[in-house]
Write a protein that holds these residues in place. Sequence first.
Motif, PDB file in Angstrom:
ATOM      1  N   UNK A 185      23.905 119.350  25.901  1.00 37.85           N
ATOM      2  CA  UNK A 185      24.189 119.892  27.398  1.00 37.85           C
ATOM      3  C   UNK A 185      23.405 119.279  28.345  1.00 37.85           C
ATOM      4  N   UNK A 186      23.656 118.857  29.378  1.00 36.74           N
ATOM      5  CA  UNK A 186      22.891 118.564  30.616  1.00 36.74           C
ATOM      6  C   UNK A 186      23.578 119.120  32.134  1.00 36.74           C
ATOM      7  N   UNK A 187      22.758 118.650  32.898  1.00 41.15           N
ATOM      8  CA  UNK A 187      23.430 119.153  34.340  1.00 41.15           C
ATOM      9  C   UNK A 187      24.333 118.524  35.074  1.00 41.15           C
ATOM     10  N   UNK A 228      23.504 108.291  35.907  1.00 36.58           N
ATOM     11  CA  UNK A 228      22.961 108.914  37.098  1.00 36.58           C
ATOM     12  C   UNK A 228      21.467 109.609  36.357  1.00 36.58           C
ATOM     13  N   UNK A 229      20.533 109.348  36.789  1.00 45.67           N
ATOM     14  CA  UNK A 229      19.332 109.887  36.219  1.00 45.67           C
ATOM     15  C   UNK A 229      18.891 111.074  37.129  1.00 45.67           C
ATOM     16  N   UNK A 230      19.173 111.278  38.196  1.00 47.46           N
ATOM     17  CA  UNK A 230      18.654 112.263  38.957  1.00 47.46           C
ATOM     18  C   UNK A 230      19.464 112.426  40.494  1.00 47.46           C
ATOM     19  N   UNK A 231      19.611 113.748  40.697  1.00 46.24           N
ATOM     20  CA  UNK A 231      20.300 113.875  42.086  1.00 46.24           C
ATOM     21  C   UNK A 231      19.281 114.799  42.751  1.00 46.24           C
ATOM     22  N   UNK A 232      19.000 114.298  44.165  1.00 43.82           N
ATOM     23  CA  UNK A 232      18.163 114.861  45.117  1.00 43.82           C
ATOM     24  C   UNK A 232      18.790 115.287  46.314  1.00 43.82           C
ATOM     25  N   UNK A 233      18.690 116.692  46.541  1.00 43.68           N
ATOM     26  CA  UNK A 233      19.288 117.318  47.841  1.00 43.68           C
ATOM     27  C   UNK A 233      18.121 117.716  48.707  1.00 43.68           C
ATOM     28  N   UNK A 234      17.894 117.254  49.956  1.00 42.35           N
ATOM     29  CA  UNK A 234      16.696 117.678  50.885  1.00 42.35           C
ATOM     30  C   UNK A 234      17.274 118.047  52.061  1.00 42.35           C
ATOM     31  N   UNK A 276      15.711 119.897  46.291  1.00 40.21           N
ATOM     32  CA  UNK A 276      16.283 119.861  44.987  1.00 40.21           C
ATOM     33  C   UNK A 276      16.460 118.796  44.177  1.00 40.21           C
ATOM     34  N   UNK A 277      15.603 118.445  43.070  1.00 37.13           N
ATOM     35  CA  UNK A 277      15.688 117.334  42.499  1.00 37.13           C
ATOM     36  C   UNK A 277      16.129 117.672  41.001  1.00 37.13           C
ATOM     37  N   UNK A 278      17.378 117.514  40.749  1.00 35.81           N
ATOM     38  CA  UNK A 278      18.064 117.735  39.214  1.00 35.81           C
ATOM     39  C   UNK A 278      17.908 116.566  38.483  1.00 35.81           C
ATOM     40  N   UNK A 279      17.293 116.799  37.512  1.00 34.15           N
ATOM     41  CA  UNK A 279      16.980 115.740  36.532  1.00 34.15           C
ATOM     42  C   UNK A 279      17.560 115.483  35.165  1.00 34.15           C
ATOM     43  N   UNK A 280      18.094 116.751  34.793  1.00 33.98           N
ATOM     44  CA  UNK A 280      19.057 116.889  33.607  1.00 33.98           C
ATOM     45  C   UNK A 280      18.294 117.513  32.267  1.00 33.98           C
ATOM     46  N   UNK A 287      16.489 111.084  28.076  1.00 30.05           N
ATOM     47  CA  UNK A 287      16.962 111.786  29.005  1.00 30.05           C
ATOM     48  C   UNK A 287      18.669 111.712  28.968  1.00 30.05           C
ATOM     49  N   UNK A 288      19.350 112.754  29.182  1.00 25.34           N
ATOM     50  CA  UNK A 288      20.956 112.946  28.965  1.00 25.34           C
ATOM     51  C   UNK A 288      21.424 112.373  30.499  1.00 25.34           C
ATOM     52  N   UNK A 289      20.699 112.331  31.506  1.00 18.95           N
ATOM     53  CA  UNK A 289      20.949 112.032  32.807  1.00 18.95           C
ATOM     54  C   UNK A 289      21.786 113.196  33.389  1.00 18.95           C
ATOM     55  N   UNK A 290      22.349 112.936  34.586  1.00 20.02           N
ATOM     56  CA  UNK A 290      22.847 113.887  35.488  1.00 20.02           C
ATOM     57  C   UNK A 290      24.515 113.446  35.659  1.00 20.02           C
TER      58      UNK A 290
END
Length: 311
Positions: A185-187, A228-234, A276-280, A287-290
């Motif tokens: 499981x990942x995000x 995708x390695x990360x998702x960042x919401x600012x 918010x930086x989601x890295x999974x 890393x399983x990524x996002x």
Amino acid sequence: MKTFQSEDGLSEVIGFILLIGLLVVFLAVYQTYTVPVQGRDTEIDHMNEIKNTFTAYKISLDSLWVNEREGTMLSTTLDMGTGGGYSQGGFGNIGFLTPISSGGSVGVNQRNETITVTVGSNIDGVRTLADFNPGALEYQSNNYYWIDQNYYYQLGGVFLEQNSGSTVRVMPPLTIARYGTDEGYTAKVDFTIIRLNGGELISGTGPVRVETNLNNGGIIESPDYVGITNVTITVGSDNPKTLLMWKNLFEDSLARYGIPSEWYDPLTISDEKVSLNVIGAQVNGTSLGVYANIIRTNYTTTLQTVATDIQ
């Protein structure tokens, strides 16, 4: 020789003066205690109506982009004031037997927040999906008897702002959930970036018509793929209460599906921004990524005053 005259007339005058005095005392007590209570109840009811109007507005706008109803006009009416006592005394805004009518203002894009969304990828590096002022439809009250409250629709959510702080009334379309892969499981981040275009401000006590057009039916900016390695919401703002509210909103989104703390960077507020930086997930150092599903949609909102005395 003394003469005695009747005192009946004097008694009537004194009785009349006493009655006038009692009437003045009654009116003073009524104006001091009863009128403010009536005004307070009326303004509380009005603020509840504003909250319901914004909630219905959010649901209606969501239905437009979900169903890809591009070009469809959504129209709703919002009362800026309570419509209370219009007959006032000769001392300015001092109400007599009825509460003073409160007012307010409705504005489009009068706020100073920004939204930035980026995704990192092993395929094409860092990609910016949003970096702009998302716009907002906002109502600011001008109450006489109840605390002032500001309701606003922004990024698909409904928010309440007052002196004690800011809070979320209806969550924006942001979901951070667990997503199963062959490795574990990942995000997964689902976020619809909603932008309101326009720029108007109307103040008063009467109704105002809010008209909103969907400019596009939803642009999928980032499909579901593991690269995708990360998702960042600012979210940026010069209001500390707004930043704290968004920090709590991010925390609630993470807690809703039990996202482990290892799957995202610590939430901090700095430089008038909260991110918010989601890295999974990481499995055996890999890393399983996002997984991400980022949608962007745009609206144009205009305001019109509504005539109330048409014959």
